[in-house]
Design a protein around this motif. Structure first.
Motif, mmCIF file in Angstrom:
data_model
loop_
_atom_site.group_PDB
_atom_site.id
_atom_site.type_symbol
_atom_site.label_atom_id
_atom_site.label_comp_id
_atom_site.label_asym_id
_atom_site.label_seq_id
_atom_site.Cartn_x
_atom_site.Cartn_y
_atom_site.Cartn_z
ATOM 1 N N THR A 51 -10.372 4.033 -1.560
ATOM 2 C CA THR A 51 -9.568 3.382 -0.533
ATOM 3 C C THR A 51 -9.503 4.251 0.725
ATOM 4 O O THR A 51 -9.561 5.465 0.658
ATOM 5 C CB THR A 51 -8.124 3.100 -1.008
ATOM 6 O OG1 THR A 51 -7.521 4.333 -1.352
ATOM 7 C CG2 THR A 51 -8.095 2.169 -2.192
ATOM 8 N N ILE B 98 -7.343 4.296 4.608
ATOM 9 C CA ILE B 98 -6.257 3.669 5.358
ATOM 10 C C ILE B 98 -6.557 3.778 6.850
ATOM 11 O O ILE B 98 -6.781 4.870 7.366
ATOM 12 C CB ILE B 98 -4.912 4.309 5.014
ATOM 13 C CG1 ILE B 98 -4.605 4.027 3.534
ATOM 14 C CG2 ILE B 98 -3.800 3.772 5.898
ATOM 15 C CD1 ILE B 98 -3.353 4.681 3.028
ATOM 16 N N MET C 30 -5.401 2.775 10.782
ATOM 17 C CA MET C 30 -4.253 2.345 11.585
ATOM 18 C C MET C 30 -4.681 1.222 12.527
ATOM 19 O O MET C 30 -5.710 1.309 13.188
ATOM 20 C CB MET C 30 -3.698 3.526 12.372
ATOM 21 C CG MET C 30 -3.158 4.613 11.445
ATOM 22 S SD MET C 30 -2.608 6.104 12.306
ATOM 23 C CE MET C 30 -1.133 5.496 13.093
ATOM 24 N N LEU D 65 -0.888 -0.500 8.828
ATOM 25 C CA LEU D 65 -1.873 0.292 8.114
ATOM 26 C C LEU D 65 -2.686 -0.666 7.249
ATOM 27 O O LEU D 65 -2.127 -1.387 6.432
ATOM 28 C CB LEU D 65 -1.177 1.318 7.228
ATOM 29 C CG LEU D 65 -0.255 2.298 7.968
ATOM 30 C CD1 LEU D 65 0.550 3.110 6.981
ATOM 31 C CD2 LEU D 65 -1.050 3.192 8.898
ATOM 32 N N GLU E 254 -5.071 -0.875 4.290
ATOM 33 C CA GLU E 254 -5.655 -0.104 3.192
ATOM 34 C C GLU E 254 -6.845 -0.889 2.672
ATOM 35 O O GLU E 254 -6.696 -1.994 2.148
ATOM 36 C CB GLU E 254 -4.633 0.129 2.081
ATOM 37 C CG GLU E 254 -5.248 0.877 0.910
ATOM 38 C CD GLU E 254 -4.213 1.496 -0.035
ATOM 39 O OE1 GLU E 254 -3.019 1.511 0.289
ATOM 40 O OE2 GLU E 254 -4.644 1.964 -1.101
ATOM 41 N N ARG F 197 -8.410 5.098 14.060
ATOM 42 C CA ARG F 197 -7.771 6.258 13.455
ATOM 43 C C ARG F 197 -7.657 6.037 11.955
ATOM 44 O O ARG F 197 -7.102 5.036 11.509
ATOM 45 C CB ARG F 197 -6.395 6.477 14.077
ATOM 46 C CG ARG F 197 -6.498 7.122 15.457
ATOM 47 C CD ARG F 197 -5.193 7.050 16.183
ATOM 48 N NE ARG F 197 -4.820 5.655 16.422
ATOM 49 C CZ ARG F 197 -3.574 5.236 16.578
ATOM 50 N NH1 ARG F 197 -2.593 6.088 16.522
ATOM 51 N NH2 ARG F 197 -3.323 3.957 16.793
ATOM 52 N N ALA G 153 -6.051 7.028 8.573
ATOM 53 C CA ALA G 153 -4.800 7.708 8.215
ATOM 54 C C ALA G 153 -4.843 8.284 6.810
ATOM 55 O O ALA G 153 -3.893 8.911 6.369
ATOM 56 C CB ALA G 153 -3.625 6.752 8.366
ATOM 57 N N GLY G 154 -5.907 8.072 6.088
ATOM 58 C CA GLY G 154 -5.943 8.659 4.742
ATOM 59 C C GLY G 154 -7.060 8.080 3.927
ATOM 60 O O GLY G 154 -7.677 7.103 4.321
ATOM 61 N N MET H 263 -5.180 13.473 14.972
ATOM 62 C CA MET H 263 -4.574 12.146 14.946
ATOM 63 C C MET H 263 -3.508 12.036 16.036
ATOM 64 O O MET H 263 -2.592 12.843 16.103
ATOM 65 C CB MET H 263 -3.940 11.926 13.567
ATOM 66 C CG MET H 263 -3.325 10.573 13.437
ATOM 67 S SD MET H 263 -2.592 10.296 11.793
ATOM 68 C CE MET H 263 -2.929 11.773 10.904
ATOM 69 N N ARG I 31 3.796 8.387 -0.137
ATOM 70 C CA ARG I 31 2.517 7.741 -0.352
ATOM 71 C C ARG I 31 2.101 8.060 -1.774
ATOM 72 O O ARG I 31 2.612 8.983 -2.387
ATOM 73 C CB ARG I 31 1.472 8.275 0.630
ATOM 74 C CG ARG I 31 1.884 8.080 2.074
ATOM 75 C CD ARG I 31 0.769 8.538 2.983
ATOM 76 N NE ARG I 31 -0.430 7.752 2.696
ATOM 77 C CZ ARG I 31 -1.641 8.096 3.111
ATOM 78 N NH1 ARG I 31 -1.819 9.209 3.775
ATOM 79 N NH2 ARG I 31 -2.673 7.341 2.835
ATOM 80 N N ARG J 51 -0.614 9.365 -2.662
ATOM 81 C CA ARG J 51 -1.242 10.678 -2.678
ATOM 82 C C ARG J 51 -0.350 11.695 -1.987
ATOM 83 O O ARG J 51 0.198 11.414 -0.934
ATOM 84 C CB ARG J 51 -2.584 10.615 -1.940
ATOM 85 C CG ARG J 51 -3.707 10.052 -2.800
ATOM 86 C CD ARG J 51 -4.790 9.457 -1.941
ATOM 87 N NE ARG J 51 -4.255 8.299 -1.217
ATOM 88 C CZ ARG J 51 -5.013 7.419 -0.580
ATOM 89 N NH1 ARG J 51 -6.316 7.567 -0.553
ATOM 90 N NH2 ARG J 51 -4.468 6.387 0.039
ATOM 91 N N LEU K 122 -2.988 17.039 3.243
ATOM 92 C CA LEU K 122 -4.064 16.201 3.779
ATOM 93 C C LEU K 122 -3.667 14.737 3.891
ATOM 94 O O LEU K 122 -4.279 13.969 4.621
ATOM 95 C CB LEU K 122 -5.323 16.332 2.910
ATOM 96 C CG LEU K 122 -6.076 17.662 3.107
ATOM 97 C CD1 LEU K 122 -7.134 17.845 2.025
ATOM 98 C CD2 LEU K 122 -6.714 17.717 4.496
ATOM 99 N N ARG L 85 0.974 12.277 7.702
ATOM 100 C CA ARG L 85 0.787 11.375 8.844
ATOM 101 C C ARG L 85 1.966 11.497 9.786
ATOM 102 O O ARG L 85 3.121 11.446 9.356
ATOM 103 C CB ARG L 85 0.712 9.913 8.388
ATOM 104 C CG ARG L 85 -0.457 9.576 7.542
ATOM 105 C CD ARG L 85 -0.696 8.054 7.499
ATOM 106 N NE ARG L 85 0.499 7.271 7.667
ATOM 107 C CZ ARG L 85 1.004 6.458 6.744
ATOM 108 N NH1 ARG L 85 0.416 6.310 5.589
ATOM 109 N NH2 ARG L 85 2.082 5.762 6.994
#
Lengths: 372, 372
Positions: free
Chosen positions: A305, A307, A309, A346, A348, A369, A371-372, B1, B134, B136, B140, B143
Motif C-alpha cells: 500500500t 498513501i 495526499m 489521503l 491509500e 506527495r 505520505a507513506g 514533505m 496509523r 505503521r 518513517l 506526517r
C-alpha cells in the motif's frame, strides 16, 4: 444492465441440461441477482414471490418473467427468509414433483432436518448458501455479478444422487461463484464462526455506546467503526439466522466468554504474577487468528500500500488515477480517508509490490506527495 | 514533505510565545509527526530519543535537530511508550525547571497519579492525547498533517495554571487538531470505551480463528475482516495500554459480559418465551449504538453512496474519476471492492445526496453501469 461473463470462463452448463425454466421463489436481493445472472446466460427464468409488486420490479429489471400456472420448472431456487425456507421448499417439492430444489438460506442443518421430519422428498433437495450479500437488500440492489468469485457452499447429504445434485453445481458455476462442498453441520459451524459470532460480538460492543457520554463517542476513530460496522445489520433477519443456528453460535460464544473471563480476571490485578503475560497472550493470539483470514481487506500480503495526499476538490482524485493509469500500474484497491471540512485527503492505494518503487518515483516526479 | 496549512486556518500561536525550542522526547510516529508539523510552522524543534539512530532518521526527515546540552526548551512533548511515560516526564520536569511538559500517551490518570506520588512539579505538567495514529509506527511513518482535524484531548487538572496550560492548547491548535478538554478520568473512561475495549473484543474474536478449520476460515467475508482488523495490533503496546487503564476497561468488559451472558442464555433455548425478543433487543441495541458514532466510515447519513462497475484494468478507475470531476461532483469517499482474478471491480463512491440523480444520469450517458 449488461451481465459480465463468468470469471471462470465457463460456458453455460445449466442451459444444456434444462428443458424447462429455472423457477426462483423469493426475489429480493439474492433471488433477483440469481435471475439476472441466469438470464444473462440465456436461461429461461420464472419468478415467484409473496409480493406481486416485488415480482414485477424484479421482472422489469430483467431477472425473468412472472411465474405462470403452466410452468414446468426443472430447477427451483428458494430465496426467502430463513424462518420460512423449509416450509416453502417443502411446498415447491410437492408442487413440482419433477424439479430439483435448492435454497440459499444462511443456515443449512435445521432446514434439512425439518424437511426430513415432514417427509419431504429430499432425494430432490440440496441446500446451498452463497457467501455474497450487500448492505442493502431488495430486488433493486440485485446484480448479475453478485456471486462472481464468491464462495457458494453446497450442503451435501446422502439422500440425493450425484447426478441430481450436479444441476445445482452447474447453477453455481454458471453464476461465476466458487463451489464449496461441505456437510450441513460443517457449514453451520463455519458460518457461526465467520459470520454469526462476529455479528453478535459487534452488536454487543455497539450496545455499549448507547448510553455513553457524547464526549467519549466523539473521540471515536476508525478502529471502533470497523468493529461495530456489522452492528448496523437488520435485527429481524438476525433473530431468524441466530435462532436457526443457535447451538454452534452458542458453543463459540461460550469459548469466547471463557477467554473474556480470563481477560477480565487478568485486568483485575495487572501486577499479579502472570497477569500481563496473559493479556499479551490473548492479544498475540488475535494476531495469529486474524492472519489466517484470506482476502485483500484483511492483511493481504500480496499487495503493497502507498498513501498519496490528494487535495479535496473535484478532479484531483481523477488526476491521480489518470496518472497511475498512464504510468501503467493497476490499482488493486483504493481507500480514501479524510475528515469532513479538511482540505486534504489521503488515498491509500494497493498495488503489486513490484510496482511500488516505480510508481513512487513517477508520482513524485509529477508533483504528488507520498505520505507513506 | 510540505506541510498543509492548518484546517482551522490558525496562524502559529506557539511561535509568538516561545523564546526557546520545543523539545520532543521520543521520536517515533507521534514524536516525529509533531516535529514535522511544528517545523512546517517555523518553530524550532530539538529531538531526543533513547535511540540515536531514531533521532537521526527523524532529524533527516525534517522533524527538528538533535538535542544538544545547551538547549533551553520552553515546551517539552514526551512521546514515549506508556510504561515509561511518567518516569520520562518526571525526569524532564527536573532537568528543565522552566519548561512546560506534556505527554501524548493514550492513558492519562495513572501518569498524573505517579507524578503526584513522586512529588514531581505538576504545576508545569499537563497530559494530552492526540486521537491519531496509523497502522505503521516509527519515524518513517511520520506526517506533518497526522493530527489535522483529529480530536486531541487535554487532560485538565487543578495544579497547573490556565496560562501555563494554554501553551499546550496552542501546540495542539498549531498542529491543526481539534482541542478537547476532559478530566483524566473522563478521558480514560472514554478511550476505554471507544478504543481499548474494541481492541479486546476484536482480539478475542480473532483468537477463535486460530484453531478453526481452513474450510471455515475460507468462507470469510468483509464482515469478519472488519471486526477483526484491530486484532493485528502490536501486543506489547497493548499490554502497556490495557495495564495502565485496567479499571475502566474492566468495568466496560464486565457490562459487555453481562450482555453476552444473557445472549448465550437466550440462545440456549430460542423457543423459550422471550428468548427471541431478547436476541432482537440486543441486535437492535447495537443498531442504536453504532448510529451514535460520528464520521463518514460508519453510517454517515450526510452522504449518499453509489456503486459503479469498473473494468479491472489500468486507466479505468482513472477514467471514472476523471469523468466525475468533469461532471463537477466532489467525491467524499471511495472504496474499491473486487475479488482477485475477477475482471470487474465495484467502486463505491460517496457523494452529497443532492448530486446523486445528476451523477447517475451523466455517468449512465457516458456508458458506466451503476450497480446500486
Amino acid at each position: 444492465m449488461a451481465a459480465e461473463p463468468s470469471a471462470q470462463g465457463t460456458t453455460p452448463e445449466l442451459e444444456s441440461r434444462l428443458s424447462g425454466p429455472v423457477r426462483i421463489v423469493g426475489v429480493g436481493l439474492l433471488g433477483t441477482s440469481i435471475g439476472l445472472g441466469l438470464r444473462a446466460r440465456g436461461i429461461e427464468v420464472v419468478l415467484a414471490d409473496a409480493s406481486p409488486t416485488v415480482v414485477s420490479i424484479s421482472s422489469d429489471l430483467g431477472a425473468g418473467r412472472p411465474a405462470a400456472s403452466g410452468d414446468r420448472p426443472q430447477l427451483i431456487v428458494v430465496a426467502v427468509p430463513p424462518d420460512v425456507t423449509a416450509e416453502i421448499v417443502a411446498r415447491e417439492l410437492a408442487d413440482f414433483p419433477d424439479a430439483i430444489v435448492t435454497d440459499v438460506a444462511s443456515v443449512k442443518l435445521q432446514i434439512l432436518q425439518t424437511l426430513r421430519e415432514r417427509g419431504a422428498d429430499i432425494s430432490r433437495y440440496i441446500g446451498s448458501h452463497p457467501m455474497a450479500g450487500r448492505e442493502r437488500g431488495g430486488p433493486l440492489s440485485g446484480r448479475a455479478d453478485l456471486f462472481v468469485g464468491r464462495p457458494w457452499v453446497v450442503a451435501a447429504h446422502d439422500a440425493i444422487s450425484y447426478k441430481r445434485a450436479s444441476a445445482i453445481d452447474d447453477l453455481i458455476l454458471d453464476l461465476g461463484a466458487t463451489l464449496v462442498e461441505m456437510s450441513p453441520e460443517e457449514h453451520d459451524r463455519g458460518v457461526a464462526l465467520i459470520s454469526h459470532v462476529p455479528q453478535v460480538v459487534s452488536s454487543l460492543l455497539a450496545r455499549r455506546l448507547v448510553d455513553a457520554p457524547s464526549a467519549a463517542v466523539n473521540l471515536a476513530g476508525q478502529g471502533v467503526r470497523d468493529v461495530t460496522r456489522l452492528a448496523a445489520s437488520d435485527a429481524e433477519l438476525w433473530v431468524q439466522i441466530l435462532g436457526a443456528n443457535a447451538a454452534p453460535v452458542r458453543e463459540i460464544l461460550a469459548a469466547y466468554r471463557e477467554d473474556l473471563d480470563r481477560f477480565i480476571e487478568a485486568l483485575g490485578d495487572v501486577d499479579a504474577p502472570g497477569a500481563r503475560r496473559r493479556v499479551a497472550e490473548e492479544i498475540a493470539g488475535g494476531n495469529t487468528g486474524v492472519a489466517r483470514l484470506p482476502g485483500k481487506h484483511g492483511i493481504d500480503k500480496r499487495f503493497a500500500t502507498m498513501i498519496v495526499m490528494v487535495d479535496d476538490k473535484p478532479g484531483q482524485l481523477a488526476r491521480l488515477f489518470n496518472e497511475i493509469g498512464e504510468i501503467g500500474v493497476n490499482l488493486e484497491d483504493v481507500r480514501l480517508e479524510h475528515s469532513p471540512g479538511v482540505q486534504v485527503g489521503l488515498a491509500e492505494i494497493s498495488i503489486v509490490p513490484e510496482a511500488v518503487e516505480r510508481l513512487t518515483t513517477e508520482l513524485v516526479a509529477r508533483g504528488w506527495r507520498i505520505a507513506g
